[in-house]
Design a protein around this motif. Structure first.
Motif, PDB file in Angstrom:
ATOM      1  N   ALA A 242       0.847  -1.193   0.000  1.00 12.26           N
ATOM      2  CA  ALA A 242       0.000   0.000   0.000  1.00 12.26           C
ATOM      3  C   ALA A 242       0.879   1.238   0.000  1.00 12.26           C
ATOM      4  CB  ALA A 242      -0.909  -0.003   1.231  1.00 12.26           C
ATOM      5  N   TYR A 243       0.505   2.212  -0.802  1.00 17.01           N
ATOM      6  CA  TYR A 243       1.251   3.466  -0.825  1.00 17.01           C
ATOM      7  C   TYR A 243       0.291   4.617  -1.118  1.00 17.01           C
ATOM      8  CZ  TYR A 243       1.176   2.381  -5.868  1.00 17.01           C
ATOM      9  OH  TYR A 243       0.785   2.045  -7.146  1.00 17.01           O
ATOM     10  N   PRO A 244       0.612   5.815  -0.624  1.00 16.78           N
ATOM     11  CA  PRO A 244      -0.264   6.974  -0.850  1.00 16.78           C
ATOM     12  C   PRO A 244      -0.267   7.383  -2.322  1.00 16.78           C
ATOM     13  CG  PRO A 244       1.257   7.361   0.976  1.00 16.78           C
ATOM     14  CD  PRO A 244       1.743   6.151   0.257  1.00 16.78           C
ATOM     15  N   VAL A 245      -1.435   7.808  -2.786  1.00 18.25           N
ATOM     16  CA  VAL A 245      -1.584   8.289  -4.162  1.00 18.25           C
ATOM     17  C   VAL A 245      -2.259   9.656  -4.145  1.00 18.25           C
ATOM     18  CG1 VAL A 245      -1.645   5.988  -5.193  1.00 18.25           C
ATOM     19  CG2 VAL A 245      -3.777   7.042  -4.400  1.00 18.25           C
ATOM     20  N   SER A 246      -2.359  10.248  -5.315  1.00 22.82           N
ATOM     21  CA  SER A 246      -2.938  11.582  -5.438  1.00 22.82           C
ATOM     22  C   SER A 246      -4.372  11.626  -4.915  1.00 22.82           C
ATOM     23  CB  SER A 246      -2.913  12.021  -6.900  1.00 22.82           C
ATOM     24  OG  SER A 246      -3.682  13.192  -7.089  1.00 22.82           O
ATOM     25  N   ARG A 247      -4.708  12.728  -4.282  1.00 24.44           N
ATOM     26  CA  ARG A 247      -6.071  12.908  -3.785  1.00 24.44           C
ATOM     27  C   ARG A 247      -7.056  13.154  -4.926  1.00 24.44           C
ATOM     28  NH1 ARG A 247      -5.935  17.210   0.878  1.00 24.44           N
ATOM     29  NH2 ARG A 247      -7.866  16.185   1.546  1.00 24.44           N
ATOM     30  N   ALA A 248      -6.537  13.226  -6.150  1.00 21.42           N
ATOM     31  CA  ALA A 248      -7.411  13.394  -7.312  1.00 21.42           C
ATOM     32  C   ALA A 248      -8.371  12.228  -7.465  1.00 21.42           C
ATOM     33  CB  ALA A 248      -6.575  13.550  -8.584  1.00 21.42           C
ATOM     34  N   VAL A 249      -7.986  11.047  -6.951  1.00 22.82           N
ATOM     35  CA  VAL A 249      -8.846   9.874  -7.088  1.00 22.82           C
ATOM     36  C   VAL A 249     -10.150  10.045  -6.312  1.00 22.82           C
ATOM     37  CG1 VAL A 249      -7.947   8.575  -5.102  1.00 22.82           C
ATOM     38  CG2 VAL A 249      -8.802   7.345  -7.105  1.00 22.82           C
ATOM     39  N   SER A 250     -10.183  10.986  -5.391  1.00 28.81           N
ATOM     40  CA  SER A 250     -11.403  11.219  -4.613  1.00 28.81           C
ATOM     41  C   SER A 250     -12.540  11.741  -5.484  1.00 28.81           C
ATOM     42  CB  SER A 250     -11.125  12.202  -3.476  1.00 28.81           C
ATOM     43  OG  SER A 250     -10.143  11.690  -2.593  1.00 28.81           O
ATOM     44  N   PRO A 262       2.530   6.588  -7.061  1.00 29.83           N
ATOM     45  CA  PRO A 262       2.757   7.036  -5.678  1.00 29.83           C
ATOM     46  C   PRO A 262       3.073   8.524  -5.621  1.00 29.83           C
ATOM     47  CG  PRO A 262       4.646   5.797  -6.497  1.00 29.83           C
ATOM     48  CD  PRO A 262       3.577   5.674  -7.538  1.00 29.83           C
ATOM     49  N   VAL A 263       2.702   9.157  -4.520  1.00 27.87           N
ATOM     50  CA  VAL A 263       3.051  10.561  -4.315  1.00 27.87           C
ATOM     51  C   VAL A 263       4.275  10.630  -3.410  1.00 27.87           C
ATOM     52  CG1 VAL A 263       0.701  11.395  -4.641  1.00 27.87           C
ATOM     53  CG2 VAL A 263       1.462  10.782  -2.359  1.00 27.87           C
ATOM     54  N   ALA A 264       5.037  11.693  -3.561  1.00 25.39           N
ATOM     55  CA  ALA A 264       6.261  11.859  -2.781  1.00 25.39           C
ATOM     56  C   ALA A 264       5.939  12.105  -1.315  1.00 25.39           C
ATOM     57  CB  ALA A 264       7.074  13.020  -3.342  1.00 25.39           C
ATOM     58  N   ALA A 265       6.849  11.668  -0.446  1.00 25.15           N
ATOM     59  CA  ALA A 265       6.642  11.805   0.997  1.00 25.15           C
ATOM     60  C   ALA A 265       6.486  13.255   1.417  1.00 25.15           C
ATOM     61  CB  ALA A 265       7.801  11.153   1.746  1.00 25.15           C
ATOM     62  N   ASP A 266       7.174  14.183   0.712  1.00 22.01           N
ATOM     63  CA  ASP A 266       7.091  15.589   1.118  1.00 22.01           C
ATOM     64  C   ASP A 266       5.749  16.226   0.771  1.00 22.01           C
ATOM     65  OD1 ASP A 266       7.323  15.829  -1.619  1.00 22.01           O
ATOM     66  OD2 ASP A 266       9.261  16.868  -1.586  1.00 22.01           O
ATOM     67  N   GLU A 267       4.882  15.489   0.069  1.00 21.58           N
ATOM     68  CA  GLU A 267       3.547  15.987  -0.238  1.00 21.58           C
ATOM     69  C   GLU A 267       2.510  15.511   0.778  1.00 21.58           C
ATOM     70  OE1 GLU A 267       2.274  15.435  -4.298  1.00 21.58           O
ATOM     71  OE2 GLU A 267       4.351  15.329  -5.005  1.00 21.58           O
ATOM     72  N   LEU A 268       2.923  14.650   1.700  1.00 30.97           N
ATOM     73  CA  LEU A 268       1.986  14.052   2.646  1.00 30.97           C
ATOM     74  C   LEU A 268       1.866  14.895   3.907  1.00 30.97           C
ATOM     75  CD1 LEU A 268       3.109  10.329   2.292  1.00 30.97           C
ATOM     76  CD2 LEU A 268       1.267  11.516   1.078  1.00 30.97           C
ATOM     77  N   VAL A 269       0.656  14.879   4.480  1.00 26.79           N
ATOM     78  CA  VAL A 269       0.387  15.643   5.696  1.00 26.79           C
ATOM     79  C   VAL A 269      -0.339  14.749   6.694  1.00 26.79           C
ATOM     80  CG1 VAL A 269      -0.761  17.652   6.696  1.00 26.79           C
ATOM     81  CG2 VAL A 269       0.193  17.794   4.381  1.00 26.79           C
ATOM     82  N   GLY A 270       0.333  14.420   7.801  1.00 26.49           N
ATOM     83  CA  GLY A 270      -0.308  13.651   8.862  1.00 26.49           C
ATOM     84  C   GLY A 270      -0.724  12.254   8.467  1.00 26.49           C
ATOM     85  N   THR A 276       5.138   0.920   9.466  1.00 25.12           N
ATOM     86  CA  THR A 276       5.807   1.254  10.726  1.00 25.12           C
ATOM     87  C   THR A 276       4.901   1.908  11.760  1.00 25.12           C
ATOM     88  OG1 THR A 276       6.476   3.465   9.976  1.00 25.12           O
ATOM     89  CG2 THR A 276       7.926   1.612   9.406  1.00 25.12           C
ATOM     90  N   GLY A 277       3.801   2.493  11.310  1.00 25.68           N
ATOM     91  CA  GLY A 277       2.929   3.219  12.225  1.00 25.68           C
ATOM     92  C   GLY A 277       3.398   4.633  12.510  1.00 25.68           C
ATOM     93  N   GLU A 278       4.498   5.055  11.883  1.00 26.04           N
ATOM     94  CA  GLU A 278       5.024   6.399  12.101  1.00 26.04           C
ATOM     95  C   GLU A 278       4.212   7.433  11.320  1.00 26.04           C
ATOM     96  OE1 GLU A 278       9.066   6.196  10.895  1.00 26.04           O
ATOM     97  OE2 GLU A 278       9.727   5.053  12.647  1.00 26.04           O
ATOM     98  N   ILE A 279       4.189   8.667  11.845  1.00 27.59           N
ATOM     99  CA  ILE A 279       3.491   9.759  11.179  1.00 27.59           C
ATOM    100  C   ILE A 279       4.417  10.401  10.154  1.00 27.59           C
ATOM    101  CG2 ILE A 279       2.314  11.964  11.446  1.00 27.59           C
ATOM    102  CD1 ILE A 279       0.775   9.727  12.691  1.00 27.59           C
ATOM    103  N   ILE A 280       3.927  10.543   8.928  1.00 25.66           N
ATOM    104  CA  ILE A 280       4.684  11.204   7.866  1.00 25.66           C
ATOM    105  C   ILE A 280       4.072  12.577   7.633  1.00 25.66           C
ATOM    106  CG2 ILE A 280       5.439  11.069   5.466  1.00 25.66           C
ATOM    107  CD1 ILE A 280       4.933   8.047   5.593  1.00 25.66           C
ATOM    108  N   GLY A 281       4.907  13.601   7.686  1.00 28.09           N
ATOM    109  CA  GLY A 281       4.418  14.959   7.462  1.00 28.09           C
ATOM    110  C   GLY A 281       3.547  15.459   8.590  1.00 28.09           C
ATOM    111  N   GLY A 282       3.845  15.040   9.800  1.00 30.76           N
ATOM    112  CA  GLY A 282       3.036  15.435  10.946  1.00 30.76           C
ATOM    113  C   GLY A 282       3.420  16.784  11.504  1.00 30.76           C
TER     114      GLY A 282
END
Length: 282
Positions: A242-250, A262-270, A276-282
């Motif tokens: 599983a990996y984050p993708v663009s919010r355009a799919v909404s 996949p979207v880049a990690a620096d585009e992610l928020v919370g 790992t359960g770690e927060i990315i872009g928190g």
């Protein structure tokens, strides 16, 4: 749950992958959509949404004998059915919007699904599915948890198969039962508990069957509830990534292969990392 998925294979690929006997995907069938489906039915759709017609594999005897088959002989077919199951006893087609998923745990005791579970099982081909993760730390403009879509798939299999059920609904306002518009054929996707890790995105996921179980699941002669329950209980964690993708799919107006990039990690928020359960872009 499963509310969106990618159905990127073309009919020829599905015919080969599922060893289809009868390609009925071009036969006329009733739709519930007011406007023409986009992309057109039969073309790759990277944002398959409820009420659309989607490719489905089922084993059933054709109404009329076809070349090489005897009357009444069940054959494996590729068809386009409407996503959102409408029970045969429903007064109208509106129920389908609420019945896009069926819980595996209660399938055999549900008034809406039990009959289909015993005799009208199908496979729903997919590349993978989307799920939205509600952020535990970030909020949107309305103050609600920010939702991040993920794409979930099997990196070893370009085509996977969701376990599903299908049903026929008869429109009594159409006098001729032989008229394709007299019948609406719909399906639902069966869900089960999410695998470890994926449950950090959502607590449910589609029941994805292995190729070795496809024939058994599709066999209309399989009616024993204990055998069906065994298939419904199938689980093999670790198959999916599983990996984050663009919010355009909404937006159901968005489509195309870029939706599963996949979207880049620096585009992610919370976002919570499923592994790992770690927060990315928190």
């Amino acid at each position: 749950m499963c509310g969106r998925y990618a159905a990127s294979a073309n009919p020829d690929e599905l015919i080969e992958a599922f060893e289809i006997d009868v390609d009925a995907s071009a036969e006329p069938s009733r739709s519930v959509l007011v406007n023409p489906q986009q992309p057109p039915v039969g073309e790759p759709d990277y944002n398959m949404a409820p009420t659309k017609q989607a490719p489905v594999v089922l084993t059933r005897a054709p109404r009329a004998a076809r070349e090489g088959t005897e009357p009444g002989e069940a054959v494996r077919q590729l068809r386009h059915l409407t996503w959102g199951l409408v029970p045969s006893w429903s007064r109208d087609v509106k129920a389908g919007v609420r019945m896009i998923n069926a819980r595996s745990e209660t399938l055999l005791t549900s008034r809406a699904y039990a009959s289909a579970a015993r005799s009208r099982r199908c496979l729903v081909p997919a590349r993978g599915w989307y799920e939205w993760q509600a952020s535990p730390v970030a909020t949107d403009a309305k103050g609600k948890p920010r939702k991040q879509p993920f794409f979930i798939s099997d990196p070893e299999e370009p085509i996977i198969a969701f376990a599903g059920l299908y049903e026929f609904w008869r429109d009594r306002t159409v006098a001729d039962s032989a008229d394709p518009m007299a019948w609406l054929t719909t399906f639902t996707i069966i869900t089960t508990d999410a695998d470890p890790g994926l449950d950090r995105i959502h607590d449910r996921q589609p029941l994805v069957l292995e190729p070795a179980d496809w024939s058994t699941w599709l066999d209309p002669a399989l009616t024993d509830e204990s055998d069906i329950a065994d298939l419904l209980a199938f689980s093999r964690p670790g198959r999916f990534t599983a990996y984050p993708v663009s919010r355009a799919v909404s937006s159901n107006r968005s489509n195309g292969p870029h939706l599963i990039d996949p979207v880049a990690a620096d585009e992610l928020v919370g976002v919570v990392d499923p592994e790992t359960g770690e927060i990315i872009g928190g």
